[in-house]
Design an enzyme around this catalytic site. Sequence first.
Site, PDB file in Angstrom:
ATOM      1  CE  LYS A  14      48.249  26.189  -1.275  1.00 40.13           C
ATOM      2  NZ  LYS A  14      50.081  25.914  -2.069  1.00 40.13           N
ATOM      3  CB  VAL A  99      50.012  39.372   0.023  1.00 42.26           C
ATOM      4  CG1 VAL A  99      49.541  39.380  -1.869  1.00 42.26           C
ATOM      5  CG2 VAL A  99      49.231  39.190   0.845  1.00 42.26           C
ATOM      6  CB  ALA A 100      52.615  37.087  -3.782  1.00 43.91           C
ATOM      7  CB  ALA A 101      53.649  33.604   0.291  1.00 44.55           C
ATOM      8  CG  LEU A 103      51.969  29.742   2.533  1.00 47.69           C
ATOM      9  CD1 LEU A 103      52.007  31.080   4.203  1.00 47.69           C
ATOM     10  CD2 LEU A 103      51.804  29.137   3.152  1.00 47.69           C
ATOM     11  CB  ALA A 104      46.223  28.779  -1.543  1.00 44.98           C
ATOM     12  N   GLY A 105      46.907  31.955   0.069  1.00 46.30           N
ATOM     13  CA  GLY A 105      45.809  33.798   1.032  1.00 46.30           C
ATOM     14  C   GLY A 105      45.084  34.030  -0.257  1.00 46.30           C
ATOM     15  CB  SER A 107      42.695  30.104  -3.412  1.00 46.69           C
ATOM     16  OG  SER A 107      43.702  30.574  -4.156  1.00 46.69           O
ATOM     17  CG  ASP A 140      45.682  26.308  -4.868  1.00 47.81           C
ATOM     18  OD1 ASP A 140      46.249  25.600  -5.673  1.00 47.81           O
ATOM     19  OD2 ASP A 140      46.694  27.452  -4.965  1.00 47.81           O
TER      20      ASP A 140
END
Length: 296
Positions: A14, A99-101, A103-105, A107, A140
Amino acid sequence: MKTLKELRIRAHAKVNLYLDVVGKRQDGYHNLETVFHSIGLHDQVILHEQSEKGFTVLCEHKDVPTDCNNLAYGAAQILNDVVGGIGGLEIRINKRIPVAAGLAGGSANAAAVLYGVNELFALGLSTKQLMDIGVKLGADVPFCLHGGAAYGTGIGDILTPLPSLCDIPLVLINSGIAVSTANVFKNFNITLTKQKKESIIIRTCVEKSDIIGVGKNLYNILEGAVFAKHPELTELKDQLSTQTGCYGALMSGSGATMFALMEDTDAAKQAQVLFENNIGFCTTTKTTSVGVCFDN
Ligand code: ATP
Protein backbone atom coordinates in the site's frame (compact mmCIF):
# COMPACT_ATOMS: atom_id res chain seq x y z
CA MET A 1 -2.67 -41.03 1.46
CA LYS A 2 -4.13 -37.58 2.22
CA THR A 3 -3.40 -34.91 -0.43
CA LEU A 4 -1.86 -31.83 1.14
CA LYS A 5 -3.50 -28.65 -0.07
CA GLU A 6 -1.66 -25.62 -1.47
CA LEU A 7 -2.78 -22.06 -2.12
CA ARG A 8 -0.95 -19.10 -3.71
CA ILE A 9 -1.88 -15.61 -2.61
CA ARG A 10 -0.84 -12.16 -3.80
CA ALA A 11 -0.12 -9.79 -0.92
CA HIS A 12 -0.26 -6.24 -2.25
CA ALA A 13 1.70 -3.29 -0.87
CA LYS A 14 0.00 0.00 0.00
CA VAL A 15 0.89 3.67 -0.15
CA ASN A 16 -0.52 6.43 2.02
CA LEU A 17 -1.81 9.34 -0.08
CA TYR A 18 -2.42 11.23 3.16
CA LEU A 19 -1.13 10.65 6.68
CA ASP A 20 -1.71 12.82 9.70
CA VAL A 21 -1.08 12.05 13.35
CA VAL A 22 -3.94 13.42 15.40
CA GLY A 23 -3.02 12.33 18.91
CA LYS A 24 -1.09 10.04 21.20
CA ARG A 25 -2.93 7.26 23.02
CA GLN A 26 -2.47 5.83 26.48
CA ASP A 27 -1.38 2.48 24.97
CA GLY A 28 1.60 4.12 23.17
CA TYR A 29 -0.03 4.00 19.71
CA HIS A 30 -0.96 7.18 17.83
CA ASN A 31 -4.34 8.06 16.43
CA LEU A 32 -4.11 8.73 12.71
CA GLU A 33 -6.04 10.07 9.82
CA THR A 34 -4.90 8.41 6.62
CA VAL A 35 -5.89 7.62 3.06
CA PHE A 36 -4.57 4.23 1.97
CA HIS A 37 -4.30 2.91 -1.56
CA SER A 38 -3.28 -0.58 -2.67
CA ILE A 39 -0.70 -0.84 -5.43
CA GLY A 40 0.18 -3.54 -7.93
CA LEU A 41 3.56 -4.37 -6.33
CA HIS A 42 3.03 -7.57 -4.33
CA ASP A 43 4.69 -10.44 -2.54
CA GLN A 44 3.66 -13.99 -3.35
CA VAL A 45 2.68 -16.05 -0.31
CA ILE A 46 2.40 -19.80 -0.87
CA LEU A 47 0.57 -21.77 1.81
CA HIS A 48 1.18 -25.48 1.90
CA GLU A 49 -0.49 -27.82 4.32
CA GLN A 50 2.16 -29.91 6.10
CA SER A 51 1.71 -33.22 7.87
CA GLU A 52 3.68 -32.19 10.99
CA LYS A 53 1.87 -29.85 13.36
CA GLY A 54 3.13 -26.27 13.68
CA PHE A 55 4.19 -23.55 11.27
CA THR A 56 7.25 -23.20 9.06
CA VAL A 57 8.14 -19.90 7.38
CA LEU A 58 10.47 -19.85 4.38
CA CYS A 59 11.76 -16.56 3.00
CA GLU A 60 15.05 -15.82 1.31
CA HIS A 61 15.16 -12.09 2.13
CA LYS A 62 17.92 -11.52 4.70
CA ASP A 63 15.94 -8.98 6.74
CA VAL A 64 12.81 -11.06 7.08
CA PRO A 65 12.61 -13.30 10.17
CA THR A 66 11.51 -16.88 9.61
CA ASP A 67 10.59 -17.59 13.21
CA CYS A 68 7.56 -16.57 15.29
CA ASN A 69 8.54 -12.89 14.77
CA ASN A 70 7.38 -13.09 11.18
CA LEU A 71 3.94 -11.47 10.93
CA ALA A 72 2.82 -14.27 8.60
CA TYR A 73 3.67 -16.81 11.31
CA GLY A 74 1.83 -14.64 13.81
CA ALA A 75 -1.24 -14.64 11.56
CA ALA A 76 -1.32 -18.45 11.36
CA GLN A 77 -0.80 -18.73 15.11
CA ILE A 78 -3.48 -16.24 16.07
CA LEU A 79 -6.02 -17.91 13.75
CA ASN A 80 -5.20 -21.28 15.26
CA ASP A 81 -5.59 -19.83 18.78
CA VAL A 82 -8.94 -18.22 17.95
CA VAL A 83 -10.62 -20.88 15.79
CA GLY A 84 -8.23 -23.88 15.83
CA GLY A 85 -8.13 -26.60 13.20
CA ILE A 86 -5.09 -25.48 11.22
CA GLY A 87 -2.76 -28.37 12.02
CA GLY A 88 0.50 -27.91 10.11
CA LEU A 89 1.32 -25.16 7.63
CA GLU A 90 4.33 -24.14 5.55
CA ILE A 91 4.34 -20.46 4.56
CA ARG A 92 6.68 -19.54 1.71
CA ILE A 93 7.13 -15.81 1.10
CA ASN A 94 8.54 -14.62 -2.22
CA LYS A 95 9.52 -11.08 -1.19
CA ARG A 96 9.29 -8.31 -3.73
CA ILE A 97 8.06 -5.49 -1.48
CA PRO A 98 11.03 -3.66 0.11
CA VAL A 99 11.29 -4.39 3.85
CA ALA A 100 10.81 -1.71 6.56
CA ALA A 101 9.93 0.71 3.79
CA GLY A 102 6.49 2.14 4.64
CA LEU A 103 4.73 -0.14 2.16
CA ALA A 104 3.21 -2.53 4.74
CA GLY A 105 4.98 -5.60 3.37
CA GLY A 106 4.80 -7.53 6.64
CA SER A 107 1.18 -6.56 7.20
CA ALA A 108 0.32 -7.62 3.65
CA ASN A 109 1.92 -11.03 4.30
CA ALA A 110 -0.11 -11.39 7.49
CA ALA A 111 -3.29 -10.42 5.61
CA ALA A 112 -2.48 -13.01 2.91
CA VAL A 113 -2.12 -15.75 5.53
CA LEU A 114 -5.40 -14.79 7.24
CA TYR A 115 -7.17 -14.74 3.88
CA GLY A 116 -5.55 -17.91 2.57
CA VAL A 117 -5.80 -20.02 5.72
CA ASN A 118 -9.49 -19.12 6.00
CA GLU A 119 -9.96 -20.63 2.51
CA LEU A 120 -7.52 -23.53 2.79
CA PHE A 121 -8.99 -24.86 6.04
CA ALA A 122 -12.59 -23.73 5.29
CA LEU A 123 -12.78 -21.74 8.54
CA GLY A 124 -15.78 -19.71 7.32
CA LEU A 125 -14.69 -16.37 8.79
CA SER A 126 -15.99 -13.14 7.23
CA THR A 127 -13.62 -10.39 6.06
CA LYS A 128 -14.77 -8.30 9.04
CA GLN A 129 -13.84 -11.14 11.43
CA LEU A 130 -10.44 -11.52 9.74
CA MET A 131 -9.87 -7.75 10.07
CA ASP A 132 -10.73 -7.84 13.78
CA ILE A 133 -8.19 -10.64 14.26
CA GLY A 134 -5.64 -8.93 11.96
CA VAL A 135 -5.51 -5.66 13.89
CA LYS A 136 -3.97 -7.57 16.80
CA LEU A 137 -0.95 -8.22 14.53
CA GLY A 138 -0.58 -4.70 13.17
CA ALA A 139 -2.50 -1.51 12.45
CA ASP A 140 -2.16 -1.90 8.65
CA VAL A 141 -3.41 -5.50 8.49
CA PRO A 142 -7.13 -4.60 8.29
CA PHE A 143 -6.46 -2.31 5.32
CA CYS A 144 -4.34 -4.96 3.60
CA LEU A 145 -7.34 -7.31 3.83
CA HIS A 146 -9.73 -4.58 2.67
CA GLY A 147 -7.59 -3.37 -0.28
CA GLY A 148 -8.39 -0.69 -2.86
CA ALA A 149 -8.73 2.74 -1.30
CA ALA A 150 -9.93 3.65 2.18
CA TYR A 151 -9.90 6.45 4.72
CA GLY A 152 -8.44 5.16 7.99
CA THR A 153 -8.90 6.57 11.48
CA GLY A 154 -8.14 5.17 14.94
CA ILE A 155 -4.71 3.57 14.60
CA GLY A 156 -5.51 3.22 10.88
CA ASP A 157 -7.83 0.29 11.54
CA ILE A 158 -11.22 2.02 11.36
CA LEU A 159 -11.82 2.05 7.63
CA THR A 160 -14.26 3.96 5.46
CA PRO A 161 -14.14 2.67 1.89
CA LEU A 162 -13.27 5.09 -0.93
CA PRO A 163 -13.54 4.35 -4.65
CA SER A 164 -10.22 3.03 -5.98
CA LEU A 165 -8.23 5.16 -8.39
CA CYS A 166 -8.07 3.01 -11.50
CA ASP A 167 -4.64 2.01 -12.80
CA ILE A 168 -2.80 5.26 -12.03
CA PRO A 169 0.90 4.69 -12.87
CA LEU A 170 3.34 5.15 -10.01
CA VAL A 171 7.10 5.25 -9.64
CA LEU A 172 8.48 3.94 -6.33
CA ILE A 173 11.99 4.70 -5.12
CA ASN A 174 13.80 3.54 -2.02
CA SER A 175 17.41 4.39 -1.36
CA GLY A 176 17.81 1.44 1.00
CA ILE A 177 17.36 3.32 4.27
CA ALA A 178 15.38 0.95 6.50
CA VAL A 179 13.06 2.89 8.77
CA SER A 180 11.58 1.52 11.96
CA THR A 181 7.97 2.67 12.25
CA ALA A 182 8.20 2.53 16.05
CA ASN A 183 11.25 4.87 16.06
CA VAL A 184 9.66 7.37 13.71
CA PHE A 185 6.64 7.64 16.00
CA LYS A 186 8.83 7.79 19.09
CA ASN A 187 10.80 10.76 17.70
CA PHE A 188 7.79 12.48 16.19
CA ASN A 189 6.85 15.75 17.90
CA ILE A 190 3.27 16.72 17.19
CA THR A 191 3.81 20.36 18.22
CA LEU A 192 6.64 20.91 15.71
CA THR A 193 4.62 20.20 12.60
CA LYS A 194 3.70 22.82 10.05
CA GLN A 195 1.33 23.55 7.19
CA LYS A 196 -1.30 20.98 7.99
CA LYS A 197 -3.61 19.96 5.16
CA GLU A 198 -7.11 18.73 5.95
CA SER A 199 -7.91 15.18 4.84
CA ILE A 200 -11.34 16.11 3.50
CA ILE A 201 -9.74 17.76 0.45
CA ILE A 202 -7.87 14.69 -0.77
CA ARG A 203 -10.73 12.38 0.19
CA THR A 204 -13.04 14.42 -2.03
CA CYS A 205 -10.48 14.32 -4.86
CA VAL A 206 -10.26 10.52 -4.55
CA GLU A 207 -14.06 10.26 -4.56
CA LYS A 208 -14.21 12.30 -7.78
CA SER A 209 -11.20 10.50 -9.33
CA ASP A 210 -9.63 13.95 -9.61
CA ILE A 211 -6.05 12.78 -9.95
CA ILE A 212 -4.64 16.29 -10.41
CA GLY A 213 -6.27 17.27 -7.11
CA VAL A 214 -4.95 14.10 -5.46
CA GLY A 215 -1.44 14.95 -6.67
CA LYS A 216 -1.67 18.49 -5.29
CA ASN A 217 -2.98 17.40 -1.91
CA LEU A 218 -0.64 14.51 -1.05
CA TYR A 219 0.42 14.94 2.57
CA ASN A 220 2.47 13.00 5.11
CA ILE A 221 3.15 14.61 8.46
CA LEU A 222 5.95 12.08 9.15
CA GLU A 223 8.12 13.37 6.28
CA GLY A 224 9.50 16.13 8.55
CA ALA A 225 10.79 13.70 11.19
CA VAL A 226 12.23 11.22 8.64
CA PHE A 227 13.79 13.89 6.38
CA ALA A 228 15.40 15.56 9.42
CA LYS A 229 17.19 12.29 10.16
CA HIS A 230 18.00 11.53 6.50
CA PRO A 231 18.45 14.94 4.78
CA GLU A 232 19.34 13.33 1.42
CA LEU A 233 15.69 12.28 1.11
CA THR A 234 14.57 15.90 0.70
CA GLU A 235 16.59 16.23 -2.50
CA LEU A 236 15.45 12.85 -3.73
CA LYS A 237 11.82 13.86 -3.28
CA ASP A 238 12.45 17.13 -5.14
CA GLN A 239 13.99 15.19 -8.02
CA LEU A 240 11.04 12.82 -8.10
CA SER A 241 8.35 15.48 -7.92
CA THR A 242 9.87 17.54 -10.74
CA GLN A 243 9.79 14.65 -13.24
CA THR A 244 7.84 15.36 -16.42
CA GLY A 245 4.35 13.99 -16.10
CA CYS A 246 4.33 13.82 -12.29
CA TYR A 247 1.11 14.84 -10.49
CA GLY A 248 2.84 14.80 -7.11
CA ALA A 249 5.26 12.81 -4.94
CA LEU A 250 5.23 11.75 -1.30
CA MET A 251 6.91 9.51 1.26
CA SER A 252 4.69 6.51 2.08
CA GLY A 253 3.84 5.69 5.71
CA SER A 254 6.84 6.02 8.01
CA GLY A 255 9.17 5.85 5.00
CA ALA A 256 11.50 5.78 3.48
CA THR A 257 9.94 4.72 0.15
CA MET A 258 8.75 7.63 -1.92
CA PHE A 259 6.21 7.38 -4.69
CA ALA A 260 5.19 9.64 -7.55
CA LEU A 261 1.77 9.61 -9.23
CA MET A 262 2.41 9.80 -12.96
CA GLU A 263 0.33 10.95 -15.93
CA ASP A 264 0.94 7.81 -17.95
CA THR A 265 3.04 4.66 -18.23
CA ASP A 266 5.58 6.31 -20.54
CA ALA A 267 6.24 9.10 -18.03
CA ALA A 268 6.60 6.46 -15.28
CA LYS A 269 9.09 4.47 -17.39
CA GLN A 270 11.12 7.61 -18.16
CA ALA A 271 11.35 8.45 -14.47
CA GLN A 272 12.35 4.87 -13.70
CA VAL A 273 15.22 5.05 -16.21
CA LEU A 274 16.49 8.17 -14.48
CA PHE A 275 16.52 6.66 -10.99
CA GLU A 276 17.11 2.94 -11.36
CA ASN A 277 20.89 3.05 -11.74
CA ASN A 278 21.46 5.40 -8.81
CA ILE A 279 19.16 4.03 -6.17
CA GLY A 280 18.68 0.75 -4.29
CA PHE A 281 15.12 0.09 -5.39
CA CYS A 282 13.12 1.67 -8.19
CA THR A 283 10.08 0.25 -9.91
CA THR A 284 6.92 1.26 -11.70
CA THR A 285 3.51 -0.02 -10.69
CA LYS A 286 -0.14 1.09 -10.69
CA THR A 287 -2.87 1.71 -8.18
CA THR A 288 -5.09 -1.35 -7.79
CA SER A 289 -8.41 -2.25 -6.20
CA VAL A 290 -7.28 -5.39 -4.35
CA GLY A 291 -5.26 -6.03 -1.19
CA VAL A 292 -5.09 -9.82 -1.22
CA CYS A 293 -6.23 -12.26 -3.89
CA PHE A 294 -5.51 -15.72 -5.26
CA ASP A 295 -2.48 -15.97 -7.52
CA ASN A 296 -3.15 -18.70 -10.04
P1 ATP B 1 4.85 -0.85 8.82
O1 ATP B 1 4.81 0.56 8.32
O2 ATP B 1 3.51 -1.55 8.80
O3 ATP B 1 5.64 -1.05 10.07
P2 ATP B 1 6.81 -1.42 6.82
O4 ATP B 1 6.29 -1.59 5.43
O5 ATP B 1 7.50 -0.13 7.10
O6 ATP B 1 5.61 -1.70 7.76
P3 ATP B 1 7.69 -4.14 6.93
O7 ATP B 1 8.22 -4.47 5.56
O8 ATP B 1 6.38 -4.69 7.30
O9 ATP B 1 7.77 -2.58 7.17
O10 ATP B 1 8.82 -4.61 7.97
C1 ATP B 1 8.93 -4.11 9.28
C2 ATP B 1 9.72 -5.12 10.11
O11 ATP B 1 8.90 -6.24 10.34
C3 ATP B 1 10.97 -5.64 9.42
O12 ATP B 1 12.09 -5.01 9.95
C4 ATP B 1 10.98 -7.14 9.67
O13 ATP B 1 12.00 -7.53 10.55
C5 ATP B 1 9.66 -7.45 10.37
N1 ATP B 1 8.85 -8.47 9.68
C6 ATP B 1 8.13 -9.42 10.28
N2 ATP B 1 7.47 -10.17 9.39
C7 ATP B 1 7.76 -9.68 8.18
C8 ATP B 1 7.34 -10.04 6.86
N3 ATP B 1 6.52 -11.06 6.64
N4 ATP B 1 7.79 -9.27 5.85
C9 ATP B 1 8.61 -8.22 6.08
N5 ATP B 1 9.04 -7.86 7.31
C10 ATP B 1 8.61 -8.58 8.36
